[in-house]
Enzyme design. Sequence first.
Site, PDB file in Angstrom:
ATOM      1  N   ALA A 122      39.208  43.423  42.459  1.00  0.00           N
ATOM      2  CA  ALA A 122      39.427  44.824  42.109  1.00  0.00           C
ATOM      3  C   ALA A 122      38.572  45.122  40.886  1.00  0.00           C
ATOM      4  O   ALA A 122      38.216  44.215  40.133  1.00  0.00           O
ATOM      5  CB  ALA A 122      40.898  45.045  41.806  1.00  0.00           C
ATOM      6  N   GLU A 152      41.730  38.703  48.809  1.00  0.00           N
ATOM      7  CA  GLU A 152      42.868  39.330  49.498  1.00  0.00           C
ATOM      8  C   GLU A 152      42.404  40.240  50.635  1.00  0.00           C
ATOM      9  O   GLU A 152      43.039  40.296  51.690  1.00  0.00           O
ATOM     10  CB  GLU A 152      43.704  40.106  48.476  1.00  0.00           C
ATOM     11  CG  GLU A 152      44.378  39.157  47.486  1.00  0.00           C
ATOM     12  CD  GLU A 152      44.976  39.851  46.286  1.00  0.00           C
ATOM     13  OE1 GLU A 152      44.279  40.693  45.675  1.00  0.00           O
ATOM     14  OE2 GLU A 152      46.140  39.575  45.950  1.00  0.00           O
ATOM     15  N   GLU A 162      43.126  36.232  38.875  1.00  0.00           N
ATOM     16  CA  GLU A 162      43.767  37.303  38.107  1.00  0.00           C
ATOM     17  C   GLU A 162      44.504  36.774  36.885  1.00  0.00           C
ATOM     18  O   GLU A 162      44.667  37.474  35.892  1.00  0.00           O
ATOM     19  CB  GLU A 162      44.758  38.082  38.997  1.00  0.00           C
ATOM     20  CG  GLU A 162      44.108  38.922  40.081  1.00  0.00           C
ATOM     21  CD  GLU A 162      43.974  38.206  41.422  1.00  0.00           C
ATOM     22  OE1 GLU A 162      43.913  36.955  41.447  1.00  0.00           O
ATOM     23  OE2 GLU A 162      43.924  38.908  42.447  1.00  0.00           O
ATOM     24  N   GLY A 180      41.070  40.610  44.543  1.00  0.00           N
ATOM     25  CA  GLY A 180      41.189  41.565  45.646  1.00  0.00           C
ATOM     26  C   GLY A 180      40.181  41.300  46.752  1.00  0.00           C
ATOM     27  O   GLY A 180      40.415  41.660  47.911  1.00  0.00           O
TER      28      GLY A 180
HETATM   29  N1  CO8 Z   1      35.298  44.350  38.301  1.00  0.00           N
HETATM   30  C1  CO8 Z   1      34.327  45.083  37.731  1.00  0.00           C
HETATM   31  N2  CO8 Z   1      33.058  44.630  37.531  1.00  0.00           N
HETATM   32  C2  CO8 Z   1      32.784  43.383  37.955  1.00  0.00           C
HETATM   33  C3  CO8 Z   1      33.746  42.564  38.583  1.00  0.00           C
HETATM   34  C4  CO8 Z   1      35.069  43.089  38.764  1.00  0.00           C
HETATM   35  N3  CO8 Z   1      36.049  42.406  39.384  1.00  0.00           N
HETATM   36  N4  CO8 Z   1      33.178  41.363  38.862  1.00  0.00           N
HETATM   37  C5  CO8 Z   1      31.893  41.446  38.454  1.00  0.00           C
HETATM   38  N5  CO8 Z   1      31.651  42.643  37.902  1.00  0.00           N
HETATM   39  C6  CO8 Z   1      30.402  43.153  37.325  1.00  0.00           C
HETATM   40  C7  CO8 Z   1      30.145  42.549  35.950  1.00  0.00           C
HETATM   41  O1  CO8 Z   1      30.861  43.232  34.958  1.00  0.00           O
HETATM   42  C8  CO8 Z   1      28.647  42.719  35.835  1.00  0.00           C
HETATM   43  O2  CO8 Z   1      28.374  44.064  35.526  1.00  0.00           O
HETATM   44  P1  CO8 Z   1      27.397  44.395  34.259  1.00  0.00           P
HETATM   45  O3  CO8 Z   1      26.073  43.811  34.657  1.00  0.00           O
HETATM   46  O4  CO8 Z   1      27.405  45.875  34.203  1.00  0.00           O
HETATM   47  O5  CO8 Z   1      27.990  43.723  33.084  1.00  0.00           O
HETATM   48  C9  CO8 Z   1      28.161  42.507  37.276  1.00  0.00           C
HETATM   49  O6  CO8 Z   1      29.302  42.718  38.107  1.00  0.00           O
HETATM   50  C10 CO8 Z   1      27.650  41.105  37.528  1.00  0.00           C
HETATM   51  O7  CO8 Z   1      28.678  40.208  37.154  1.00  0.00           O
HETATM   52  P2  CO8 Z   1      28.404  38.951  36.184  1.00  0.00           P
HETATM   53  O8  CO8 Z   1      27.291  39.262  35.211  1.00  0.00           O
HETATM   54  O9  CO8 Z   1      29.721  38.540  35.601  1.00  0.00           O
HETATM   55  O10 CO8 Z   1      27.881  37.893  37.252  1.00  0.00           O
HETATM   56  P3  CO8 Z   1      27.997  36.306  37.190  1.00  0.00           P
HETATM   57  O11 CO8 Z   1      27.157  35.808  38.300  1.00  0.00           O
HETATM   58  O12 CO8 Z   1      27.703  35.818  35.806  1.00  0.00           O
HETATM   59  O13 CO8 Z   1      29.556  35.964  37.475  1.00  0.00           O
HETATM   60  C11 CO8 Z   1      31.650  36.202  38.644  1.00  0.00           C
HETATM   61  C12 CO8 Z   1      30.105  36.260  38.729  1.00  0.00           C
HETATM   62  C13 CO8 Z   1      32.082  34.766  38.395  1.00  0.00           C
HETATM   63  C14 CO8 Z   1      32.161  36.684  39.991  1.00  0.00           C
HETATM   64  C15 CO8 Z   1      32.153  37.111  37.504  1.00  0.00           C
HETATM   65  O14 CO8 Z   1      31.555  38.371  37.634  1.00  0.00           O
HETATM   66  C16 CO8 Z   1      33.638  37.296  37.477  1.00  0.00           C
HETATM   67  O15 CO8 Z   1      34.363  36.421  37.039  1.00  0.00           O
HETATM   68  N6  CO8 Z   1      34.117  38.469  37.925  1.00  0.00           N
HETATM   69  C17 CO8 Z   1      35.519  38.823  37.886  1.00  0.00           C
HETATM   70  C18 CO8 Z   1      36.317  38.080  38.927  1.00  0.00           C
HETATM   71  C19 CO8 Z   1      37.770  38.448  38.828  1.00  0.00           C
HETATM   72  O16 CO8 Z   1      38.421  38.220  37.846  1.00  0.00           O
HETATM   73  N7  CO8 Z   1      38.313  39.034  39.896  1.00  0.00           N
HETATM   74  C20 CO8 Z   1      39.690  39.470  39.954  1.00  0.00           C
HETATM   75  C21 CO8 Z   1      39.794  40.901  39.544  1.00  0.00           C
HETATM   76  S1  CO8 Z   1      41.466  41.481  39.411  1.00  0.00           S
HETATM   77  C22 CO8 Z   1      41.943  41.749  40.996  1.00  0.00           C
HETATM   78  O17 CO8 Z   1      41.213  41.592  41.910  1.00  0.00           O
HETATM   79  C23 CO8 Z   1      43.343  42.236  41.183  1.00  0.00           C
HETATM   80  C24 CO8 Z   1      43.656  42.283  42.662  1.00  0.00           C
HETATM   81  C25 CO8 Z   1      44.669  43.302  42.980  1.00  0.00           C
HETATM   82  C26 CO8 Z   1      44.544  43.806  44.379  1.00  0.00           C
HETATM   83  C27 CO8 Z   1      43.205  44.384  44.693  1.00  0.00           C
HETATM   84  C28 CO8 Z   1      43.153  45.182  45.934  1.00  0.00           C
HETATM   85  C29 CO8 Z   1      41.805  45.689  46.246  1.00  0.00           C
END
Ligand code: CO8
Length: 258
Positions: A65, A112, A132, A109
């Site tokens: 998400a 999921e 999460e 998400g």
């Molecule tokens: N939300 C918003 N932006 C994101 C997300 C995210 N989940 N994941 C990545 N991005 C963005 C980054 O902020 C970055 O943007 P910017 O260049 O503007 O800073 C861009 O994508 C590229 O990401 P990274 O630079 O971080 O790329 P890396 O290759 O270094 O890392 C990862 C990749 C490991 C995937 C890393 O981006 C990461 O850890 N992302 C978050 C993963 C996460 O925590 N996911 C869970 C989110 S919470 C959730 O899903 C709740 C679920 C509830 C139900 C959802 C129903 C739809």
Amino acid sequence: MAFEMITVDTEDYVALIRLNRPDALNALNSQLLDELCTALEEADGSEKVRCIVITGSEKAFAAGADIKEMSEKSFVDVFTENMFAGANDRITRIRKPVIAAVAGYALGGGCELAMACDFIIAADTAKFGQPEINLGVMAGLGGTQRLTRFVGKSKSMDMNLTGRFMTAEEAERAGLVSRVVPAKKLMEEAMAAAQKIAEKSMLSVMAIKESVNRSYETTLAEGILFERRVFHSMFATEDQKEGMSAFMEKRQPQFRDK
Ligand code: CO8
């Protein structure tokens, strides 16, 4: 509806929905989720579609998400809007089969969403996780529920409590994905599986989807009774006569969904 965060291509009775928000690794914000659900509903209602494939990019199916969109929300905000309930309900109402073709990250998400599809074909680059917990929250669209049913309590606890990622190989071993293929072959394999399904009788296809899903919601005895009744009802169809005649006449069946 014109889509901005997904693309939809329909060919040979298969709708391919691609999540297309590369700058955010396909993070699921409300617009993307609404577009996805709308595209799924349109495909479900279209005579030109008999199977649906959802995919992302080589780097990410979806990284979860949208954290930026959620970060400032309060309990009252998310409770009042019942965040993610709408998406869950809309996806689970789709009656045609939906295959998730996953390469790269399928996190939170994203994992999921893949699990809400009917089955997952993974590239060998896929990484699944419910991270999460690292954000001070927990899964909210099935990560503690569907994942537990797929991989069992121990691995689900491990994934949800540590937030670690699972490789495609581990995911296949654990029963989360149906098959792992080389990344270059992912779309070819997913589309071939979808084509194969699209050739069957839609009556069988939709009955099987309903019946397998029922196994998650009921006891074994009730589930087997449900299955038997649906199986019996198929003898009222022309496709049953056609399928069995074709077998005996040693030819390919011509199903008409009747
Ligand atoms: N939300 C918003 N932006 C994101 C997300 C995210 N989940 N994941 C990545 N991005 C963005 C980054 O902020 C970055 O943007 P910017 O260049 O503007 O800073 C861009 O994508 C590229 O990401 P990274 O630079 O971080 O790329 P890396 O290759 O270094 O890392 C990862 C990749 C490991 C995937 C890393 O981006 C990461 O850890 N992302 C978050 C993963 C996460 O925590 N996911 C869970 C989110 S919470 C959730 O899903 C709740 C679920 C509830 C139900 C959802 C129903 C739809």
